[in-house]
Design an enzyme around this catalytic site. Structure first.
Site, PDB file in Angstrom:
ATOM      1  N   LYS A 267      54.581  -0.994 -14.726  1.00 42.92           N
ATOM      2  CA  LYS A 267      54.445  -1.561 -13.386  1.00 42.92           C
ATOM      3  C   LYS A 267      55.415  -2.735 -13.206  1.00 42.92           C
ATOM      4  O   LYS A 267      55.804  -3.371 -14.186  1.00 42.92           O
ATOM      5  CB  LYS A 267      53.016  -2.099 -13.195  1.00 42.92           C
ATOM      6  CG  LYS A 267      51.932  -1.038 -13.080  1.00 42.92           C
ATOM      7  CD  LYS A 267      50.580  -1.691 -12.863  1.00 42.92           C
ATOM      8  CE  LYS A 267      49.469  -0.659 -12.721  1.00 42.92           C
ATOM      9  NZ  LYS A 267      49.597   0.159 -11.502  1.00 42.92           N
ATOM     10  N   ARG A 341      42.621   8.660 -14.148  1.00 40.04           N
ATOM     11  CA  ARG A 341      42.118  10.036 -14.039  1.00 40.04           C
ATOM     12  C   ARG A 341      42.090  10.722 -15.399  1.00 40.04           C
ATOM     13  O   ARG A 341      41.269  11.598 -15.640  1.00 40.04           O
ATOM     14  CB  ARG A 341      42.973  10.809 -13.026  1.00 40.04           C
ATOM     15  CG  ARG A 341      44.426  10.903 -13.395  1.00 40.04           C
ATOM     16  CD  ARG A 341      45.307  11.276 -12.206  1.00 40.04           C
ATOM     17  NE  ARG A 341      45.556  10.156 -11.312  1.00 40.04           N
ATOM     18  CZ  ARG A 341      46.265  10.228 -10.194  1.00 40.04           C
ATOM     19  NH1 ARG A 341      46.793  11.383  -9.827  1.00 40.04           N
ATOM     20  NH2 ARG A 341      46.453   9.168  -9.449  1.00 40.04           N
TER      21      ARG A 341
HETATM   22  N1  BES Z   1      44.915   0.921 -11.572  1.00 43.71           N
HETATM   23  C1  BES Z   1      45.904   1.555 -10.784  1.00 43.71           C
HETATM   24  C2  BES Z   1      45.516   1.596  -9.297  1.00 43.71           C
HETATM   25  C3  BES Z   1      45.468   0.262  -8.606  1.00 43.71           C
HETATM   26  C4  BES Z   1      46.603  -0.310  -8.106  1.00 43.71           C
HETATM   27  C5  BES Z   1      44.259  -0.375  -8.437  1.00 43.71           C
HETATM   28  C6  BES Z   1      46.548  -1.524  -7.451  1.00 43.71           C
HETATM   29  C7  BES Z   1      44.200  -1.573  -7.776  1.00 43.71           C
HETATM   30  C8  BES Z   1      45.344  -2.165  -7.277  1.00 43.71           C
HETATM   31  C9  BES Z   1      46.109   2.991 -11.245  1.00 43.71           C
HETATM   32  O1  BES Z   1      45.982   3.199 -12.595  1.00 43.71           O
HETATM   33  C10 BES Z   1      47.517   3.360 -10.894  1.00 43.71           C
HETATM   34  O2  BES Z   1      48.404   2.781 -11.429  1.00 43.71           O
HETATM   35  N2  BES Z   1      47.659   4.332  -9.991  1.00 43.71           N
HETATM   36  C11 BES Z   1      48.929   4.760  -9.558  1.00 43.71           C
HETATM   37  C12 BES Z   1      48.907   6.270  -9.483  1.00 43.71           C
HETATM   38  C13 BES Z   1      50.257   6.895  -9.284  1.00 43.71           C
HETATM   39  C14 BES Z   1      51.137   6.647 -10.494  1.00 43.71           C
HETATM   40  C15 BES Z   1      50.069   8.373  -9.051  1.00 43.71           C
HETATM   41  C16 BES Z   1      49.215   4.129  -8.204  1.00 43.71           C
HETATM   42  O3  BES Z   1      48.282   3.972  -7.415  1.00 43.71           O
HETATM   43  O4  BES Z   1      50.365   3.763  -7.965  1.00 43.71           O
HETATM   44 MN    MN Z   2      47.774   2.829 -13.663  1.00 45.57          MN
END
Ligand code: BES
Ligand code: MN
Ligand code: ZN
Length: 490
Positions: A267, A341
């Site tokens: 990230k 997931r």
């Molecule tokens: N934990 C994150 C989702 C999230 C992001 C929660 C910001 C709260 C605030 C999750 O694991 C994630 O990174 N999801 C990705 C999925 C994508 C790679 C398909 C996302 O939402 O960008």
């Molecule tokens: Mn994630």
């Protein structure tokens, strides 16, 4: 916060709160005070443009013999059955008084039924929650002073109702502590320890799976996420049997990523510290189990927290890796940041095979897309059963943890197909929360009623609200407790 119920106002120093509905005659609500105080209160309320909106407060100091008594008129609005109205009023009072110098709050609850009075007390106590353990330099005026709420004149039954509310508060406290702790303190093993301590002696059966057990069960999706971290993953199962064995289980499953860097699909640095609360779903499940066991709910509930840290490392999984889940289905890991997931898939399979639930509800901070679609007011609700969706939405409205349903379906599900494995874990941004839900849906077994709550926007708040300050909200505890009370304790 200490809460008690009494017939009459106590002696000594305290702030006095008097709730007023739009149709109330102010001088009747203040009949307890002398003429001068009544007039002063009425005039200062007007000067403050107090219009009795829900949670609005007008403050006056009145002369009550030895003390200058702080008097708060607090609005109850016009609509009688607005959801969670009593909690909001209680929360507004605490927000005003927490660091005011007052130590005790007396609420004149004359005319409130027991249930409503207990809910007001709940709101007051919930809003007082803080986590000051890492503040060593908190100035005197920043320190909370309010420690006690006394509800005066409520109808009989308030205390019995309070017993239930207090259990939910205990759950809320556990959830908020778990969600607030940083990832160097709270990781899979310490998460388990915290839950053990909190549930000690309440009759909750605890089972913990370590990596060895996971490997034996074939939990390749969960292990793949955990393998990049020096903190080993854990699966924590908490079982509360409050009903006889003929009653089918309800399963709650919480995403417990104690820190989500994204893994190799790392990230951006900006805001990454927020990912310490990527275990908010698991936190809510743990708090709910504490609430249910504390109030001895007459239901059979199993709560599963699937715990792992998602880190980049020489041993971390790579984009393109293919893992085999406990269900036997294979997954192409397109994006290591779509880790929630993956861990949920194996936890869902495990709880369905182990505990044969009739209903399974998972809670997860699953997608950033959820925040784009619903912001911070509602959590997303996905379900394979309309009745379950309605019952959860209703519990959401009643508890104040609101849910909004989104669609699923074959057209979305198809997007998750992979050219090389049974499915992929990520498919781009469009409808991202829905395709994530469809991925999870592939791990729901025949006949199980399932709902998925995407709580990404609701477990943490950047600004204060009715029942919490900035930070951990405790979202999900009051919701799941209400859902069980209304649907599984009959
Ligand atoms: N934990 C994150 C989702 C999230 C992001 C929660 C910001 C709260 C605030 C999750 O694991 C994630 O990174 N999801 C990705 C999925 C994508 C790679 C398909 C996302 O939402 O960008
Ligand atoms: Mn994630
Ligand atoms: Zn995550």
């Amino acid at each position: 916060m200490k809460v008690s119920f009494a017939a009459k106002r106590p002696e000594g120093a305290y702030a006095l709160a008097v709730p007023v509905r739009s149709e109330d005659m102010l001088h009747e609500r203040l009949a307890d005070l002398d003429e001068a105080a009544r007039t002063l209160a009425a005039r200062s309320a007007e000067a403050q443009r107090f219009e009795r909106e829900v949670g609005a407060i007008a403050e006056t100091f009145i002369d009550e013999g030895q003390t200058a008594r702080r008097l708060l008129l607090v609005g109850y609005g016009t609509k009688r059955n607005e959801p969670a109205i009593h909690e909001r009023v209680g929360g507004a009072l605490t927000a005003r008084l927490l660091t005011s110098g007052e130590t005790r709050l007396v609420v004149d609850a004359t005319g409130l039924d027991g249930r409503s009075a207990a809910r007001l007390a709940f709101g007051a106590a919930a809003r007082s929650w803080r986590h000051d353990v890492y503040r060593t330099r908190l100035g005197r005026k920043q320190q909370p002073t309010l420690t006690e709420v006394i509800i005066v004149g409520a109808d009989a039954g308030a205390e019995a109702e309070w017993t239930r509310e207090r259990a939910v508060l205990a759950g809320l406290d556990l959830t908020r502590r778990l969600v607030t702790e940083p990832a160097n303190i709270l990781y899979p093993e310490t998460f388990v320890e915290r839950c053990r301590e909190a549930l000690e002696g309440l009759g909750v059966e605890i089972e913990v799976l370590d990596e060895k057990a996971m490997a034996k069960l074939g939990m390749g999706a969960l292990l793949g996420v955990g393998q990049g971290s020096v903190r080993p993953p854990r699966l924590l199962a908490m079982r509360w049997n409050g009903a006889d064995a003929s009653k089918r289980n309800v399963a709650f499953v919480g995403k417990g990523i104690t820190f989500d860097t994204g893994g190799i699909s790392i990230k951006p640095a900006q805001g990454m510290e927020a990912m310490k609360w990527d275990m908010g779903g698991a936190g809510a499940v743990a708090g709910t189990m504490l609430a249910l066991a504390t109030r001895k709910a007459r239901a059979n509930v199993v709560g599963v927290c699937v715990l792992a840290e998602n880190m980049p490392d020489g041993n971390a999984q790579r984009p393109g890796d293919i893992v085999t889940s406990m269900s036997g289905q294979t997954i192409e890991v397109i994006n290591t940041d779509a880790e929630g997931r993956l861990v949920l898939a194996d936890a869902m399979t495990w709880v369905q095979r182990q505990h044969k639930p009739e209903v399974m509800v998972d809670l997860a901070t699953l997608t950033g897309a959820m925040i784009i679609s619903l912001g911070h007011e509602y959590a997303g609700l996905f379900a394979n059963d309309d009745g379950l969706a309605d019952r959860l939405a209703q519990a959401g409205l009643q508890s104040g943890d609101k849910l909004w349903r989104l669609p699923m379906g074959d057209a979305y599900d198809k997007i998750m197909d992979s050219p090389i494995a049974d499915m992929k874990n990520s498919a781009g941004r469009e409808g991202g929360s829905i395709t994530a839900a469809c991925f999870l849906g592939r791990f729901v077994e025949e006949g199980v009623k399932w709902a998925h709550l995407d709580v990404a926007g609701t477990v943490w708040a950047d600004k204060p609200a009715h029942l919490y300050d900035k930070g951990a909200t405790g979202f999900g505890v009051a919701l799941l407790d209400r859902y069980i009370a209304d649907n599984h304790e009959g």
